[in-house]
Design an enzyme around this catalytic site. Structure first.
Site, short mmCIF file in Angstrom:
data_model
loop_
_atom_site.label_atom_id
_atom_site.label_comp_id
_atom_site.label_asym_id
_atom_site.label_seq_id
_atom_site.Cartn_x
_atom_site.Cartn_y
_atom_site.Cartn_z
N ASP A 1 -10.82 1.97 -3.11
CA ASP A 1 -11.34 1.74 -1.76
C ASP A 1 -12.86 1.80 -1.77
O ASP A 1 -13.51 1.46 -0.78
CB ASP A 1 -10.80 2.80 -0.79
N ASP B 1 0.83 -1.21 0.00
CA ASP B 1 0.00 0.00 0.00
C ASP B 1 0.86 1.26 0.00
O ASP B 1 2.07 1.21 0.29
CB ASP B 1 -0.91 -0.02 1.25
#
Ligand code: GLA
Length: 732
Positions: free
Chosen positions: A546, A476
């Site tokens: 997301d 990430d």
């Protein structure tokens, strides 16, 4: 750097150099100084004029006859305000002489001289690769243009190496990968992808008018705001018809693509390193490579252009290429537990995930350092002993005993000020001495351009992967750069950070993968903030967004699929009401996610027996069609932007299976769903149809390809957020 090991073969009779016996992907007419690069789907021609300028001659549908290409004659000046250089479609123009458009390269010499006029010097052909050397008219500033032709894929890639062969240092102010030219004309339309966090890859289409349109990132990563991909058509292209020119830049840092229409009906697309805050010094003997810029032309619409890119990515870009495995069904703990991970909790989820048929269990954020929320812990890549008293061994063994692989979330490029790493090495973050260090999500960006930081990150991840049976990192990167200073490098060199950071990121991943050949990696940057062909050379899939709300996802996924293959598009089924408060049925959420690499991100502890039964059925169905979804051809039949019904179809590469997904978001009373005309089937073949839930109105078949493509299928989609899927099996 490119190393040439073979010898150039010149046919003395025809003075034509052929790249390889099979495809003649690169032909060179030495007498006329013309090259013709050809794939199955397109051709690209360049030539040298009598002044030594390398010029673009053609880009479009395949040509077969070199003699058709006209001699490359210098242009005449139209007026003292319209110099010839402005009309000559130079393949890689420097900023110098009478050139006022976006240059491919711009420089400043130590003595202040900034003029750069590149002329043809030499060329080399090796198989499907062509190198053309250009040289400044005055001094030894060398530029090598690299072309790679992918004859079976309809793709050509371009990049450049700039070398300082002079005796003094100079600085590059701009270093691009390529300038592409469309056939001269007006009325072109640009398609591009823009967005923001949780709303990535939204499709934009707009006319190209005179002036510049800039797509770019200044954020250090690829960014959610624009994606380095473009498509251009004559304004008349549709999904399955019309000429489409397209390209994708392989760079995960500051990039820029400038689409420019000049007053002379030229449409030029220049892309490479962003020139914003760019300054790259080269000492004598030093060189720099610009990123690969891949491009192609498709005669049959945006769908065909996407399919060319998808196949190219699967087989030529992704690690392992043709031999890489199809993506497993994954479970990810993030939306279920956020930072509250611990061994019993993860074991409970793993037990439930395994029963559903999940193959890869990924523990997300919260397992390391003092990471109980987003205020602490980043940088300290050691297992939190309170949450995992026996380290990760117990959990991983449990997951493996259930027949699943184990994956782990990491965010290696970041540090929280509240971490042992930052307390030890406050100088490791990018910063301007004495200035504030702007935090986002309470974190700062490590300066990966530094060797010690690069080594620390590699060692931390290598240790995790060596000591534990970790098959997968979710990598990430949750904030853009700020104050990108590198005090130790000194003012002349510190802007190299933009480039060196990305190169070192690539190097860490490459080194990790070499040392742990079975390790797979997902690229995530707060969702789809780092999706480009540069990172895709070294990761197996990406986290698309997301935003896991299924209806929003239809649009995000439609945009994503313009440029990127379904195989790499990670998509999860999560709980409702979702981020935006919307609730869609579980089947709808599954079918949306099954159009890419399926994952589950729901809190399985909240699932009813009925949910689990549906989930088990859907995962089993997915496994029976995933080769078709992940490795087949995608046809976007109805778009969520323009229809109340969205439909996508996938056809397996051997043509034996097809699968149709259809979604309806708000039926007007008594309005039937439109007939859905299938694509890519064999007119003469017959297919058995299997509906997942009986919403197919037509006979179950067998029905012919002709009937399915021309009459279509009819689906009983009603109310709000209805969905269905139909699987077609070719009758042998
Ligand atoms: C980012 C990712 C999410 C999740 C969180 C964890 O937002 O996109 O999927 O991993 O970080 O902090």
């Amino acid at each position: 750097m490119h190393h040439w090991v073979a010898v150039l073969v010149i046919s003395s009779l025809a003075l034509v150099t052929e790249s390889s016996a099979n495809a003649q992907s690169i032909r060179y007419d030495e007498a006329r100084h013309i090259w013709l690069l050809t794939t199955k789907q397109n051709s690209y021609a360049i030539g040298v004029d009598s002044n030594g300028a390398l010029r673009n001659l053609y880009w479009g549908a395949p040509l077969w006859r070199m003699d058709d290409l006209p001699p490359v004659l210098p242009r005449r000046e139209l007026s003292s305000f319209d110099p010839p250089q402005m009309m000559e479609n130079e393949e890689f123009p420097g900023w110098g002489g009478t050139r006022y458009f976006e240059p491919a390269i711009k420089m400043t010499r130590a003595d202040g001289d900034r003029d750069l006029v590149l002329k043809y010097a030499s060329q080399k052909i090796l198989g499907d690769k062509l190198d053309i050397d250009l040289k400044d008219i005055h001094d030894e500033v060398d530029v090598t243009l690299h072309y790679t032709v992918y004859p079976d894929y309809g793709i050509i890639s371009r990049s450049a190496t700039v070398r300082n062969s002079t005796a003094a240092p100079f600085t590059l102010d701009s270093a691009q990968s390529a300038t592409w030219y469309l056939p001269p004309g007006d009325g072109y339309q640009l398609t591009y992808l823009s967005g923001r966090w949780a709303a990535e890859t939204q499709i934009n289409r707009e006319p190209i008018h005179e002036g510049d349109k800039v797509l770019e990132s200044r954020k250090g990563h690829t960014s959610h705001n624009f994606n380095p991909w473009f498509a251009i058509d004559h304004g008349d292209a549709a999904e399955e018809s019309g000429s489409v020119w397209f390209g994708a830049l392989a760079w995960s840092g500051n990039w820029r693509i400038t689409v420019e229409q000049t007053p002379y009906r030229q449409v030029r697309v220049t892309g490479g390193f962003n020139t914003f805050d760019f300054q790259y010094p080269l000492n004598p003997g030093e060189s720099v490579d610009t990123p690969e810029f891949y491009a192609g032309y498709a005669a049959n619409g945006r769908g065909a252009a996407s399919r060319l890119l998808h196949r190219f990515e699967r087989e030529q870009i992704l690690p392992g290429g043709l031999t890489s495995r199809t993506r497993p069904v994954l479970y990810n703990s993030w939306e279920a537990t956020t930072f509250n991970v611990n061994e019993p909790g993860q074991i409970q989820l793993a037990d439930k995930a395994a029963k559903l048929g999940v193959e890869l269990f990924v523990m997300d954020d919260g397992w390391f350092g003092k990471r109980n929320n987003d205020r602490a812990g980043l940088g300290d890549w050691v297992v939190n002993p309170a949450k995992f008293p026996q380290g990760l061994t117990g959990l991983i063994k449990h997951v493996n005993d259930l027949g699943m692989d184990f994956g782990l979330w990491v965010e290696p490029e970041m540090v929280n000020p509240d971490s042992d790493l930052y307390r030890r090495h406050p100088d490791w973050v990018m910063n301007f001495a004495g200035r504030p260090r702007s935090e986002l999500r309470n974190q700062l960006v490590l300066n990966l351009a530094r060797d010690d930081v690069k080594e620390y990150i590699f060692q931390s991840l290598d240790k995790l992967a060596s000591e534990n049976n970790i098959k997968y990192f979710k990598w990430d990167m949750n904030r853009p750069f700020a104050e990108p200073g590198w005090p130790e490098a000194g003012p002349a060199n510190e802007r190299k950070l933009w480039i060196t950071y990305v190169r070192n990121l690539y190097e860490i991943i490459d080194r990790l993968r070499r040392k742990h050949p079975k390790l797979e990696i997902e690229s995530c940057s707060g969702g789809g903030g780092r999706v480009d062909l540069g990172i895709l050379r070294r990761v197996d899939e990406v986290w698309t967004s997301d935003n896991t709300e299924a209806f929003d996802r239809l649009r995000i996924q439609e945009g994503f699929s313009q440029a990127y293959a379904p195989k790499i598009m990670s998509a999860w089924v999560t709980d409702v009401p979702n981020q935006n408060g919307r609730s869609t049925p579980l089947q709808y959420r599954f079918l949306v996610a099954m159009q890419g690499a399926l994952g589950i991100g729901a809190n399985l502890n909240h699932w009813t027996d009925h949910d689990a039964a549906l989930g088990t059925k859907m995962i089993a169905l997915y496994k029976s069609i995933r080769n078709t979804v992940q490795l087949g051809d995608l046809y976007r039949l109805l778009s969520p932007i323009t229809n109340d019904v969205t439909a996508n179809q996938y056809v397996s590469s051997d043509g034996k299976q097809a699968v149709l997904f259809a979604f309806r978001h708000s039926q007007e009373f008594n309005t039937p769903a439109p007939a859905i005309l299938l694509h890519g089937l064999d007119e003469k073949a017959v297919y058995r149809l299997e509906s997942v839930d009986g919403k197919l109105i037509d006979r179950q078949g067998p029905l012919s390809g002709a009937y399915l493509m021309h009459n279509g299928v009819h689906l009983n989609l009603r109310g709000d957020f209805d969905s269905t899927a139909v699987v077609f099996e070719r009758v042998p």
